[in-house]
Motif scaffolding. Sequence first.
Motif, PDB file in Angstrom:
ATOM      1  N   VAL A   1       0.842  -1.198   0.000  1.00  0.00           N
ATOM      2  CA  VAL A   1       0.000   0.000   0.000  1.00  0.00           C
ATOM      3  C   VAL A   1       0.877   1.248   0.000  1.00  0.00           C
ATOM      4  CG1 VAL A   1      -1.677   1.335   1.330  1.00  0.00           C
ATOM      5  CG2 VAL A   1      -1.947  -1.145   1.122  1.00  0.00           C
ATOM      6  N   ALA A   2       1.909   1.262   0.842  1.00  0.00           N
ATOM      7  CA  ALA A   2       2.815   2.404   0.893  1.00  0.00           C
ATOM      8  C   ALA A   2       3.501   2.614  -0.455  1.00  0.00           C
ATOM      9  CB  ALA A   2       3.860   2.196   1.996  1.00  0.00           C
ATOM     10  N   LEU A   3       3.917   1.523  -1.085  1.00  0.00           N
ATOM     11  CA  LEU A   3       4.568   1.615  -2.384  1.00  0.00           C
ATOM     12  C   LEU A   3       3.599   2.114  -3.454  1.00  0.00           C
ATOM     13  CD1 LEU A   3       7.048   1.123  -4.143  1.00  0.00           C
ATOM     14  CD2 LEU A   3       6.340  -1.271  -4.360  1.00  0.00           C
ATOM     15  N   LEU A   4       2.353   1.651  -3.406  1.00  0.00           N
ATOM     16  CA  LEU A   4       1.334   2.105  -4.351  1.00  0.00           C
ATOM     17  C   LEU A   4       1.142   3.615  -4.280  1.00  0.00           C
ATOM     18  CD1 LEU A   4      -1.038   1.470  -6.346  1.00  0.00           C
ATOM     19  CD2 LEU A   4      -2.497   1.333  -4.302  1.00  0.00           C
ATOM     20  N   LEU A   5       1.041   4.146  -3.059  1.00  0.00           N
ATOM     21  CA  LEU A   5       0.824   5.588  -2.895  1.00  0.00           C
ATOM     22  C   LEU A   5       2.019   6.382  -3.395  1.00  0.00           C
ATOM     23  CD1 LEU A   5      -0.882   5.741   0.628  1.00  0.00           C
ATOM     24  CD2 LEU A   5      -1.934   5.540  -1.632  1.00  0.00           C
ATOM     25  N   GLU A   6       3.223   5.891  -3.102  1.00  0.00           N
ATOM     26  CA  GLU A   6       4.421   6.614  -3.525  1.00  0.00           C
ATOM     27  C   GLU A   6       4.572   6.598  -5.045  1.00  0.00           C
ATOM     28  OE1 GLU A   6       7.777   8.932  -2.317  1.00  0.00           O
ATOM     29  OE2 GLU A   6       6.028   8.170  -1.243  1.00  0.00           O
ATOM     30  N   LEU A   7       4.348   5.448  -5.646  1.00  0.00           N
ATOM     31  CA  LEU A   7       4.430   5.354  -7.098  1.00  0.00           C
ATOM     32  C   LEU A   7       3.368   6.219  -7.767  1.00  0.00           C
ATOM     33  CD1 LEU A   7       5.083   1.555  -7.744  1.00  0.00           C
ATOM     34  CD2 LEU A   7       6.586   3.451  -8.333  1.00  0.00           C
ATOM     35  N   SER A   8       2.180   6.249  -7.188  1.00  0.00           N
ATOM     36  CA  SER A   8       1.101   7.048  -7.754  1.00  0.00           C
ATOM     37  C   SER A   8       1.442   8.535  -7.712  1.00  0.00           C
ATOM     38  CB  SER A   8      -0.208   6.791  -6.997  1.00  0.00           C
ATOM     39  OG  SER A   8      -0.607   5.431  -7.116  1.00  0.00           O
ATOM     40  N   ALA A   9       2.040   8.970  -6.611  1.00  0.00           N
ATOM     41  CA  ALA A   9       2.457  10.370  -6.506  1.00  0.00           C
ATOM     42  C   ALA A   9       3.540  10.699  -7.532  1.00  0.00           C
ATOM     43  CB  ALA A   9       2.946  10.675  -5.095  1.00  0.00           C
ATOM     44  N   GLN A  10       4.488   9.777  -7.704  1.00  0.00           N
ATOM     45  CA  GLN A  10       5.581  10.003  -8.653  1.00  0.00           C
ATOM     46  C   GLN A  10       5.091  10.006 -10.090  1.00  0.00           C
ATOM     47  OE1 GLN A  10       8.656   7.161  -7.911  1.00  0.00           O
ATOM     48  NE2 GLN A  10       9.085   7.905  -5.851  1.00  0.00           N
ATOM     49  N   ARG A  11       4.281   9.017 -10.452  1.00  0.00           N
ATOM     50  CA  ARG A  11       3.831   8.901 -11.844  1.00  0.00           C
ATOM     51  C   ARG A  11       2.910  10.056 -12.242  1.00  0.00           C
ATOM     52  NH1 ARG A  11       4.167   3.275 -12.898  1.00  0.00           N
ATOM     53  NH2 ARG A  11       6.307   2.735 -12.326  1.00  0.00           N
ATOM     54  N   SER A  12       2.088  10.500 -11.301  1.00  0.00           N
ATOM     55  CA  SER A  12       1.121  11.564 -11.607  1.00  0.00           C
ATOM     56  C   SER A  12       1.707  12.954 -11.449  1.00  0.00           C
ATOM     57  CB  SER A  12      -0.101  11.428 -10.703  1.00  0.00           C
ATOM     58  OG  SER A  12       0.252  11.659  -9.339  1.00  0.00           O
ATOM     59  N   GLY A  13       2.805  13.062 -10.682  1.00  0.00           N
ATOM     60  CA  GLY A  13       3.347  14.378 -10.370  1.00  0.00           C
ATOM     61  C   GLY A  13       2.549  15.113  -9.320  1.00  0.00           C
ATOM     62  N   VAL A  14       1.615  14.401  -8.651  1.00  0.00           N
ATOM     63  CA  VAL A  14       0.791  14.997  -7.596  1.00  0.00           C
ATOM     64  C   VAL A  14       1.471  14.720  -6.259  1.00  0.00           C
ATOM     65  CG1 VAL A  14      -1.458  15.004  -6.453  1.00  0.00           C
ATOM     66  CG2 VAL A  14      -1.316  14.723  -8.935  1.00  0.00           C
ATOM     67  N   GLU A  15       2.160  15.707  -5.733  1.00  0.00           N
ATOM     68  CA  GLU A  15       2.963  15.522  -4.528  1.00  0.00           C
ATOM     69  C   GLU A  15       2.112  15.298  -3.287  1.00  0.00           C
ATOM     70  OE1 GLU A  15       7.088  17.547  -2.830  1.00  0.00           O
ATOM     71  OE2 GLU A  15       5.660  18.747  -3.963  1.00  0.00           O
ATOM     72  N   THR A  16       0.831  15.678  -3.368  1.00  0.00           N
ATOM     73  CA  THR A  16      -0.070  15.552  -2.215  1.00  0.00           C
ATOM     74  C   THR A  16      -1.092  14.435  -2.429  1.00  0.00           C
ATOM     75  OG1 THR A  16      -1.453  17.299  -3.184  1.00  0.00           O
ATOM     76  CG2 THR A  16       0.181  17.960  -1.539  1.00  0.00           C
ATOM     77  N   PHE A  17      -0.696  13.371  -3.093  1.00  0.00           N
ATOM     78  CA  PHE A  17      -1.619  12.290  -3.445  1.00  0.00           C
ATOM     79  C   PHE A  17      -2.296  11.715  -2.202  1.00  0.00           C
ATOM     80  CE2 PHE A  17      -3.178   8.285  -4.945  1.00  0.00           C
ATOM     81  CZ  PHE A  17      -3.434   8.461  -6.300  1.00  0.00           C
ATOM     82  N   GLY A  18      -1.510  11.383  -1.176  1.00  0.00           N
ATOM     83  CA  GLY A  18      -2.082  10.804   0.036  1.00  0.00           C
ATOM     84  C   GLY A  18      -3.050  11.737   0.740  1.00  0.00           C
ATOM     85  N   LEU A  19      -2.704  13.018   0.804  1.00  0.00           N
ATOM     86  CA  LEU A  19      -3.582  13.995   1.454  1.00  0.00           C
ATOM     87  C   LEU A  19      -4.921  14.098   0.733  1.00  0.00           C
ATOM     88  CD1 LEU A  19      -1.467  17.108   2.511  1.00  0.00           C
ATOM     89  CD2 LEU A  19      -2.375  15.274   3.927  1.00  0.00           C
ATOM     90  N   ARG A  20      -4.895  14.065  -0.590  1.00  0.00           N
ATOM     91  CA  ARG A  20      -6.138  14.173  -1.356  1.00  0.00           C
ATOM     92  C   ARG A  20      -7.054  12.992  -1.082  1.00  0.00           C
ATOM     93  NH1 ARG A  20      -5.538  18.077  -5.651  1.00  0.00           N
ATOM     94  NH2 ARG A  20      -3.417  18.926  -5.615  1.00  0.00           N
ATOM     95  N   MET A  21      -6.484  11.826  -0.820  1.00  0.00           N
ATOM     96  CA  MET A  21      -7.304  10.662  -0.462  1.00  0.00           C
ATOM     97  C   MET A  21      -7.976  10.858   0.889  1.00  0.00           C
ATOM     98  SD  MET A  21      -4.833   7.488  -1.597  1.00  0.00           S
ATOM     99  CE  MET A  21      -5.815   6.320  -0.631  1.00  0.00           C
ATOM    100  N   ALA A  22      -7.325  11.618   1.780  1.00  0.00           N
ATOM    101  CA  ALA A  22      -7.817  11.760   3.159  1.00  0.00           C
ATOM    102  C   ALA A  22      -8.861  12.857   3.320  1.00  0.00           C
ATOM    103  CB  ALA A  22      -6.646  12.052   4.091  1.00  0.00           C
ATOM    104  N   GLU A  23      -8.974  13.754   2.343  1.00  0.00           N
ATOM    105  CA  GLU A  23      -9.782  14.956   2.542  1.00  0.00           C
ATOM    106  C   GLU A  23     -11.251  14.679   2.836  1.00  0.00           C
ATOM    107  OE1 GLU A  23      -8.816  18.890   0.633  1.00  0.00           O
ATOM    108  OE2 GLU A  23      -8.042  17.521  -0.904  1.00  0.00           O
ATOM    109  N   THR A  24     -11.784  13.598   2.330  1.00  0.00           N
ATOM    110  CA  THR A  24     -13.203  13.301   2.554  1.00  0.00           C
ATOM    111  C   THR A  24     -13.401  12.028   3.373  1.00  0.00           C
ATOM    112  OG1 THR A  24     -13.251  12.212   0.384  1.00  0.00           O
ATOM    113  CG2 THR A  24     -13.970  14.509   0.472  1.00  0.00           C
TER     114      THR A  24
END
Length: 355
Positions: free
Chosen positions: A50-73
């Motif tokens: 799960v940790a690797l998925l989130l990190e790769l997703s942030a890197q591939r998308s260029g969205v540095e706040t990927f994890g935070l965006r998941m938490a907002e709602t």
Amino acid sequence: MPKLVRSASLTHYADVARASGLDPYRMLAEVGLPVDCLSEIDLRIPAEKVALLLELSAQRSGVETFGLRMAETRRASNLGPLALAVRDEPTLRHALNAAARYSHLQNEALFISIEEEANVAIIREELLAGEGVPVRQGAELALAVMFRLLRFFLGDEWHPKAVCFTHGAPAERTVHTRVFGPNVGFGHAFTGIVCDVKDLELPLPSADPVMVRYVHRYLGDVVNAGDLPLADEVHKLVFLLLPSGRSSIDTISRLMGMSRRTMHRHLAEEDTTFSSILDAVRGELVLRYLERRERPFSEISGLLGFSEPSAFTRWFRSRFGCSPSQFNASGQSPRARPGRKRATAASATRKDVGH
């Protein structure tokens, strides 16, 4: 044995991935997670994937706040059994203590602790995902969920003194400010939320003294049935005490109410030793410290519990085959890559409380 997390930890992953230009199912396949973990909330899946998925997703998308965006709602109900453990407690202190005790029901890699000094309290969260496992996105997601839980209990008017992360600052802080407010800091020696000690005594509007007894009885049976390994508890205590220089086997065994010899025996029954646990914790932390290339080696040596920098250098060379300075000069960076690991969260020092 890998640490597991409920698949509910991936709530809103697919939405954020698509909005960021990613195919969520392709990303899941790349790290080896089943596709049904996006539809079934109670699957137990490896925390490091799960940790690797989130990190790769942030890197591939260029969205540095990927994890935070998941938490907002996120809602308290996403925490499943852990939400039951905290909802009916009388005060915030009781709720946090329950969260610390039962956090493994949600995420076996998450360690929650409450530290107090004078009029300041630190609600710390550490991800113990293993050496080389990326945790920046996971740490931000976990702390944002905790922050939203505090707001759920105490109301939107409540504000902490500070929100602290061990990793460096993002290029843009808009999302961090939107989620946490303006008092967010980076480059600290711990990840957590700093508040007034008196906040811990605030009553919870959801408190139910009758229901909490039933919940404790039920969750107590679940915990006892699980029979948590001693090695996991030792691992957590070493993480907590390492920077203070109090992470010796004598101190840890005393805190756990047993003799040094008894601890040795029980750890041997779990096919491990105190020394190997200490070495593993240092291995988890050191790559993260070095990756930022901001802390001097003398400070890193202290945070890892070494009496002097030369001892740290000898340990590092024996573990990684080069000195810390050679490692930095080589430009190595343990970034997320399928099949590779990276370091987990760092431990706290009280001097950071006032930042």
